[in-house]
Motif scaffolding. Structure first.
Motif, PDB file in Angstrom:
ATOM      1  N   LYS A  65       0.837  -1.209   0.000  1.00 60.67           N
ATOM      2  CA  LYS A  65       0.000   0.000   0.000  1.00 60.67           C
ATOM      3  C   LYS A  65       0.872   1.259   0.000  1.00 60.67           C
ATOM      4  N   VAL A  66       1.881   1.252   0.860  1.00 63.57           N
ATOM      5  CA  VAL A  66       2.790   2.403   0.923  1.00 63.57           C
ATOM      6  C   VAL A  66       3.477   2.587  -0.428  1.00 63.57           C
ATOM      7  N   ASP A  67       3.959   1.501  -1.009  1.00 63.23           N
ATOM      8  CA  ASP A  67       4.638   1.578  -2.304  1.00 63.23           C
ATOM      9  C   ASP A  67       3.706   2.073  -3.411  1.00 63.23           C
ATOM     10  N   HIS A  68       2.444   1.664  -3.352  1.00 61.07           N
ATOM     11  CA  HIS A  68       1.459   2.100  -4.348  1.00 61.07           C
ATOM     12  C   HIS A  68       1.334   3.623  -4.345  1.00 61.07           C
ATOM     13  N   TYR A  69       1.139   4.204  -3.161  1.00 65.42           N
ATOM     14  CA  TYR A  69       0.977   5.659  -3.078  1.00 65.42           C
ATOM     15  C   TYR A  69       2.297   6.394  -3.290  1.00 65.42           C
ATOM     16  N   LYS A  70       3.380   5.781  -2.887  1.00 68.97           N
ATOM     17  CA  LYS A  70       4.697   6.375  -3.129  1.00 68.97           C
ATOM     18  C   LYS A  70       4.927   6.511  -4.635  1.00 68.97           C
ATOM     19  N   GLY A  71       4.545   5.493  -5.382  1.00 69.19           N
ATOM     20  CA  GLY A  71       4.678   5.526  -6.837  1.00 69.19           C
ATOM     21  C   GLY A  71       3.823   6.609  -7.465  1.00 69.19           C
ATOM     22  N   GLN A  72       2.588   6.746  -6.985  1.00 71.29           N
ATOM     23  CA  GLN A  72       1.701   7.771  -7.530  1.00 71.29           C
ATOM     24  C   GLN A  72       2.236   9.174  -7.263  1.00 71.29           C
ATOM     25  N   VAL A  73       2.756   9.388  -6.051  1.00 69.18           N
ATOM     26  CA  VAL A  73       3.312  10.703  -5.727  1.00 69.18           C
ATOM     27  C   VAL A  73       4.545  10.971  -6.584  1.00 69.18           C
ATOM     28  N   ALA A  74       5.394   9.965  -6.756  1.00 70.55           N
ATOM     29  CA  ALA A  74       6.600  10.128  -7.567  1.00 70.55           C
ATOM     30  C   ALA A  74       6.255  10.456  -9.023  1.00 70.55           C
ATOM     31  N   GLU A  75       5.163   9.868  -9.522  1.00 66.81           N
ATOM     32  CA  GLU A  75       4.725  10.127 -10.903  1.00 66.81           C
ATOM     33  C   GLU A  75       4.022  11.475 -11.042  1.00 66.81           C
ATOM     34  N   LYS A  76       3.783  12.147  -9.907  1.00 64.11           N
ATOM     35  CA  LYS A  76       3.094  13.440  -9.879  1.00 64.11           C
ATOM     36  C   LYS A  76       1.721  13.367 -10.533  1.00 64.11           C
ATOM     37  N   ARG A  77       1.008  12.256 -10.260  1.00 65.49           N
ATOM     38  CA  ARG A  77      -0.353  12.112 -10.777  1.00 65.49           C
ATOM     39  C   ARG A  77      -1.261  13.118 -10.086  1.00 65.49           C
ATOM     40  N   HIS A  78      -2.238  13.623 -10.819  1.00 63.43           N
ATOM     41  CA  HIS A  78      -3.151  14.638 -10.295  1.00 63.43           C
ATOM     42  C   HIS A  78      -3.849  14.127  -9.038  1.00 63.43           C
ATOM     43  N   GLY A  79      -3.717  14.862  -7.943  1.00 63.28           N
ATOM     44  CA  GLY A  79      -4.363  14.508  -6.685  1.00 63.28           C
ATOM     45  C   GLY A  79      -3.660  13.435  -5.882  1.00 63.28           C
ATOM     46  N   ALA A  80      -2.523  12.935  -6.364  1.00 64.25           N
ATOM     47  CA  ALA A  80      -1.853  11.809  -5.706  1.00 64.25           C
ATOM     48  C   ALA A  80      -1.385  12.155  -4.295  1.00 64.25           C
ATOM     49  N   GLU A  81      -0.870  13.357  -4.103  1.00 68.31           N
ATOM     50  CA  GLU A  81      -0.385  13.720  -2.773  1.00 68.31           C
ATOM     51  C   GLU A  81      -1.521  13.729  -1.762  1.00 68.31           C
ATOM     52  N   GLY A  82      -2.640  14.312  -2.133  1.00 65.96           N
ATOM     53  CA  GLY A  82      -3.790  14.354  -1.241  1.00 65.96           C
ATOM     54  C   GLY A  82      -4.362  12.974  -0.972  1.00 65.96           C
ATOM     55  N   ARG A  83      -4.460  12.151  -2.022  1.00 64.56           N
ATOM     56  CA  ARG A  83      -4.956  10.784  -1.838  1.00 64.56           C
ATOM     57  C   ARG A  83      -4.041   9.991  -0.931  1.00 64.56           C
ATOM     58  N   ALA A  84      -2.728  10.146  -1.118  1.00 63.30           N
ATOM     59  CA  ALA A  84      -1.761   9.417  -0.289  1.00 63.30           C
ATOM     60  C   ALA A  84      -1.900   9.834   1.165  1.00 63.30           C
ATOM     61  N   ARG A  85      -1.938  11.125   1.408  1.00 59.21           N
ATOM     62  CA  ARG A  85      -2.055  11.609   2.795  1.00 59.21           C
ATOM     63  C   ARG A  85      -3.358  11.150   3.423  1.00 59.21           C
ATOM     64  N   MET A  86      -4.447  11.230   2.679  1.00 54.46           N
ATOM     65  CA  MET A  86      -5.752  10.868   3.226  1.00 54.46           C
ATOM     66  C   MET A  86      -5.853   9.358   3.479  1.00 54.46           C
ATOM     67  N   THR A  87      -5.536   8.575   2.468  1.00 53.78           N
ATOM     68  CA  THR A  87      -5.735   7.134   2.572  1.00 53.78           C
ATOM     69  C   THR A  87      -4.782   6.504   3.577  1.00 53.78           C
ATOM     70  N   LEU A  88      -3.496   6.832   3.481  1.00 52.10           N
ATOM     71  CA  LEU A  88      -2.534   6.249   4.407  1.00 52.10           C
ATOM     72  C   LEU A  88      -2.761   6.765   5.824  1.00 52.10           C
ATOM     73  N   ARG A  89      -3.183   8.002   5.959  1.00 53.03           N
ATOM     74  CA  ARG A  89      -3.499   8.553   7.274  1.00 53.03           C
ATOM     75  C   ARG A  89      -4.666   7.788   7.893  1.00 53.03           C
ATOM     76  N   ASN A  90      -5.687   7.493   7.090  1.00 54.48           N
ATOM     77  CA  ASN A  90      -6.822   6.732   7.603  1.00 54.48           C
ATOM     78  C   ASN A  90      -6.408   5.324   8.017  1.00 54.48           C
ATOM     79  N   MET A  91      -5.496   4.720   7.274  1.00 53.32           N
ATOM     80  CA  MET A  91      -4.978   3.396   7.643  1.00 53.32           C
ATOM     81  C   MET A  91      -4.169   3.497   8.940  1.00 53.32           C
TER      82      MET A  91
END
Length: 134
Positions: A65-91
């Protein structure tokens, strides 16, 4: 001469967060876990995703899960930083709520008191129906 008065144009935002919630989640929130995360992951006044991902790993979040969001943030996908912070924070919140503490990047444990989230909408109705049926 063209009219460049921007006051008549609607404000355009790139945020995926509905405006009615944006104030609540500004700067990562303000509950006990949000404060802990900011203390652990702020470097020179800016949020560090590298530290955040490390914090998630230290606290036992699934590596995939961490690697999934890390990859999205690294790719600079639209909204990835917010999704990563929200989803991983909830976990993280689930783990912290269960344990009553969070582990810092230095390995120290910090007590973090998070109340159980209140049920609303369909989930609340389902819980009430189940309680009255029992």
């Amino acid at each position: 001469m063209s009219n460049t008065d921007q006051s008549t144009e609607p404000k355009v935002t790139k945020s995926i967060v509905p405006s009615k919630y944006s104030g609540r989640y500004k700067n990562g929130g303000d509950d006990a876990l949000a404060v802990f995360i900011k203390e652990q992951c702020t470097v020179d006044g800016s949020f560090s995703f590298d530290k955040f991902f490390e914090l998630c790993e230290v606290n036992g979040l699934p590596q995939e899960k961490v690697d999934h969001y890390k990859g999205q943030v690294a790719e600079k996908r639209h909204g990835a930083e917010g999704r990563a912070r929200m989803t991983l924070r909830n976990m993280l919140a689930t783990i912290v709520r269960k344990n009553g503490k969070a582990t810092g990047l230095d390995g120290s444990e910090t007590e973090v008191n998070l109340p159980k989230p209140a049920l609303t909408g369909a989930a609340k109705e389902a819980a009430e129906a189940k309680a009255t049926a029992a």
